[in-house]
Write a protein that holds these residues in place. Structure first.
Motif, PDB file in Angstrom:
ATOM      1  N   ASN A  69     -12.166  -7.968  -4.028  1.00  0.00           N
ATOM      2  CA  ASN A  69     -10.968  -8.227  -4.819  1.00  0.00           C
ATOM      3  C   ASN A  69      -9.994  -7.270  -5.264  1.00  0.00           C
ATOM      4  OD1 ASN A  69     -12.213 -10.951  -5.132  1.00  0.00           O
ATOM      5  ND2 ASN A  69     -13.558 -10.275  -6.607  1.00  0.00           N
ATOM      6  N   SER A  70     -10.014  -5.975  -4.426  1.00  0.00           N
ATOM      7  CA  SER A  70      -9.122  -4.861  -4.863  1.00  0.00           C
ATOM      8  C   SER A  70      -7.616  -5.282  -4.081  1.00  0.00           C
ATOM      9  CB  SER A  70      -9.515  -3.703  -4.322  1.00  0.00           C
ATOM     10  OG  SER A  70      -9.691  -3.701  -2.851  1.00  0.00           O
ATOM     11  N   THR A  71      -7.773  -6.154  -3.108  1.00  0.00           N
ATOM     12  CA  THR A  71      -6.405  -6.491  -2.470  1.00  0.00           C
ATOM     13  C   THR A  71      -5.563  -7.438  -3.649  1.00  0.00           C
ATOM     14  OG1 THR A  71      -7.124  -6.276  -0.156  1.00  0.00           O
ATOM     15  CG2 THR A  71      -5.414  -7.988  -0.427  1.00  0.00           C
TER      16      THR A  71
ATOM     17  N   ASP B 259      -6.150  -7.525  -6.681  1.00  0.00           N
ATOM     18  CA  ASP B 259      -5.492  -6.823  -7.914  1.00  0.00           C
ATOM     19  C   ASP B 259      -4.456  -5.804  -7.512  1.00  0.00           C
ATOM     20  OD1 ASP B 259      -7.630  -7.542  -9.230  1.00  0.00           O
ATOM     21  OD2 ASP B 259      -9.163  -5.762  -8.676  1.00  0.00           O
ATOM     22  N   MET B 260      -4.161  -5.418  -6.172  1.00  0.00           N
ATOM     23  CA  MET B 260      -2.968  -4.621  -5.823  1.00  0.00           C
ATOM     24  C   MET B 260      -1.842  -5.589  -5.816  1.00  0.00           C
ATOM     25  SD  MET B 260      -2.263  -2.642  -2.290  1.00  0.00           S
ATOM     26  CE  MET B 260      -2.136  -4.280  -1.221  1.00  0.00           C
TER      27      MET B 260
ATOM     28  N   ARG C 277       1.134  -1.310   0.046  1.00  0.00           N
ATOM     29  CA  ARG C 277      -0.052   0.013   0.027  1.00  0.00           C
ATOM     30  C   ARG C 277       1.048   1.147   0.005  1.00  0.00           C
ATOM     31  NH1 ARG C 277      -2.605  -3.109   4.286  1.00  0.00           N
ATOM     32  NH2 ARG C 277      -4.181  -4.309   3.226  1.00  0.00           N
TER      33      ARG C 277
ATOM     34  N   GLN D  85      -4.652   0.396  -6.057  1.00  0.00           N
ATOM     35  CA  GLN D  85      -4.697   0.426  -4.832  1.00  0.00           C
ATOM     36  C   GLN D  85      -5.858  -0.305  -3.967  1.00  0.00           C
ATOM     37  OE1 GLN D  85      -3.082   0.754  -1.651  1.00  0.00           O
ATOM     38  NE2 GLN D  85      -2.665   3.058  -2.110  1.00  0.00           N
ATOM     39  N   ASP D  86      -5.392  -0.942  -3.094  1.00  0.00           N
ATOM     40  CA  ASP D  86      -6.754  -1.759  -2.637  1.00  0.00           C
ATOM     41  C   ASP D  86      -7.527  -0.871  -1.733  1.00  0.00           C
ATOM     42  OD1 ASP D  86      -5.033  -1.393  -0.246  1.00  0.00           O
ATOM     43  OD2 ASP D  86      -5.183  -3.411   0.604  1.00  0.00           O
TER      44      ASP D  86
END
Length: 596
Positions: free
Chosen positions: A326-328, A330-331, A287, A319-320
């Protein structure tokens, strides 16, 4: 008057805007202002003619070339005529019918593509339409006219949707609340049903403004009000919402079943599993790295250069966001994909930002593999164009199997998997398992109930038998379905999710249920509605029940998509839109966009 006065329009009769022969000709404007009193322009063909106080040659031009009556204005002359190209081939005039068709097309375009109504006042749009229609006199409709046409179009489409709902044997709803940029609360509701052709249909019902607090009783009243508005109160089978406390409590006041959103539950299980895990530190580093490049245009430009240098496609980091599913994952994927370009940029900069170590990058790879399974299930269950409710239990079984610890797993992975399975099991128990079991049994892909413990299968079929006995409506033989199918790659993952083969025990089932159970299961990649369209005649009572249970969506994702669409409409420049206009525009965009 001297010649110079004539050419510059010194005489008041030569002022710009003065027309000849009831508007069929006008004086030629001069580039530096004023008009040329010796030249006139035909509005039909844009031809330039000399003018010396006599209109004889101008009248002859109108009669011979354009066949128009010079004693009447152009609007009167062309009223009632069809679209006509002039003999000079340079201009046409749209009749009223064509103008109405164009106005309707503009209204549909604005509603479908989320354009502001004020766009009709755009000079660029007017010029483009004049070129497209070859009518240099065309004026786009006013904002009031377009708004009226949008409301008329909404009523027509609403009537069509309402008639289709009346023919549906049962409908399922999804609902959620949303706050606009103007700080107004709205309730979004979508409907889902299987029609007489065994096609799964879904569309928006409303995005209505709400004034009251979102207490349990109020939420229940809102959903009942929407069902009554659309005259489907006696058809609603289920309501799918997120797991917010007010929604869970409000569902207890409703006369129909409640199905919590599986995607929300799955996301919460991922969040809980990551909390206080060995992955926290490396995720914090990711992050920090992504945030550095997000807030530094120079660093972002250098990263793009390094991506090209390493033969990679130029792409921004991700950025999650805690609320974005599912953004984590993708990051993690974006950091791992750009590991070397990121290291090269950070080593040349005077910054304390540190990349994850090699060991930590290995941890990220393991976490990525685990989260990929969760993404596959989320995307599989989040569809609204194919059956999803009957896939929930096989999907849970699949996740439980892939999250089993192995001897090769390090301790931190074992802890993550154990926490995930325990939390997911708790959330599964809080779901409407009884309803999901019946939906699974009525899906010819999973009717062997391998995803259900062996001891519970007989009870499921007994429940189905009771439903058949209560069913009095005999479904007619439908035509073959054309419903969309789920992603084959993801649905195929569920094929190996069983704990054992299904048993063939003899029981006191109703004959129709026994015949259905004797049918062979179909491939997990096949469409269950196509199977039912071919076998509904021989399983008429079960078919009617299947139309009810298989129409229920597994998630409230359709409402999430509805609010995403509303966000495109209620922009910062349009925060003052009335609630009626918001509802009409969002619903129309949803209805018409689905048809194209």
């Amino acid at each position: 008057m001297n010649r110079e006065q004539k050419r510059t329009g010194g005489d008041r009769t030569m002022e710009k805007g003065i027309e000849l022969l009831h508007g069929h000709f006008h004086y030629k404007p001069l580039p530096y202002g004023g008009v040329d009193g010796t030249k006139v322009v035909c509005i039909h063909c844009k031809g330039v003619f000399s003018y010396h106080r006599s209109t004889s040659s101008l009248k002859y031009h109108l009669n011979a070339i354009h066949s128009v009556d010079y004693s009447k204005s152009p609007t009167i002359t062309n009223s009632g005529e069809s679209l006509r190209q002039t003999a000079c081939g340079r201009s046409i005039t749209l009749d009223k019918q064509k103008q109405d068709e164009l106005t309707n097309a503009i209204a549909k375009w604005i509603a479908t593509n989320c354009r502001p109504v004020s766009i009709v006042e755009d000079v660029g749009l007017r010029n483009m339409l004049r070129i497209a229609t070859s009518d240099d006199t065309y004026k786009p409709p006013s904002r009031r006219t377009v708004t009226r046409r949008i409301h008329e179009l909404y009523e027509v489409e609403r009537t069509t949707k309402a008639m289709a709902l009346q023919r549906a044997p049962a409908v399922a709803l999804t609902g959620d609340y949303w706050t606009s940029l103007g700080n107004h609360n709205h309730l979004g509701v979508t409907v889902h049903y299987i029609d007489e052709q065994w096609e799964l249909r879904s569309h928006a019902l409303t995005v209505m403004k709400t004034e009251d607090g979102h207490f349990a009783e109020t939420c229940a009243e809102h959903f009942i009000h929407v069902a009554q508005q659309w005259n489907v109160s006696d058809k609603v089978s289920t309501l799918s919402t997120d797991s917010a406390r007010n929604m869970i409590a409000g569902a207890t006041h409703l006369p129909f079943e409640h199905v919590p959103c599986v995607a929300h539950s799955l996301q919460r299980s991922v969040t809980v599993s990551l909390l206080n895990s060995a992955f926290e530190d490396v995720l914090a580093k990711c992050r920090e790295v992504v945030g550095h490049f997000k807030h530094s245009p120079a660093s972002a430009a250098e990263l793009a250069h390094q991506q090209i240098e390493h033969g990679q496609k130029e792409s921004p980091l991700v950025q999650d966001i805690p609320t974005r599913w599912n953004s984590t994952l993708d990051m993690i994927k974006s950091v791992r994909r750009n590991e070397q370009p990121l290291r090269d940029v950070l080593t040349t900069q005077d910054t304390e930002i540190a990349m994850p170590t090699t060991a930590e990058m290995d941890n990220l790879q393991r976490l990525e593999t685990l989260l990929e399974h969760c993404r596959d299930v989320t995307e599989l269950l989040g569809g609204e164009k194919y059956v999803s409710c009957s896939v929930v239990l096989p999907a849970f079984c699949h996740l439980s199997r892939v999250m089993e610890s192995s001897d090769d797993d390090p301790a931190y992975v074992v802890k993550f998997k154990s926490t995930f399975r325990t939390d997911l099991k708790t959330r599964e128990e809080n779901a409407n398992i009884a309803y999901l079991k019946i939906a699974t049994a009525l899906d010819p892909r999973f009717k062997d109930l391998k995803c259900v413990p062996r001891a519970e299968r007989a009870e499921v079929w007994a429940t189905v038998t009771n439903l058949v006995k209560e069913q009095r409506v005999v479904a007619e033989q439908p035509v073959e379905a054309t419903t969309s199918e789920p992603p084959k790659k993801k649905i195929a993952l569920l094929a190996a999710s069983s704990e054992s083969d299904s048993e063939q025990e003899e029981d006191s089932l109703e004959n129709g249920v026994r015949r259905y159970r004797a049918e062979p299961t179909i491939s997990t990649e096949a469409c269950p509605l196509q199977w039912w369209s071919k076998h509904a005649g021989s399983h008429s009572r079960l078919a009617s029940i299947a139309q009810k249970y298989l129409a229920t969506p597994a998630t409230s994702v359709p409402c999430e998509r509805l609010f995403s669409l509303a966000g495109h409409i209620v922009q910062k420049k349009r925060v003052s839109l009335s609630s009626e206009n918001v509802n009409d525009l969002v619903c129309l965009s949803n209805w018409l966009g689905a048809e194209e």
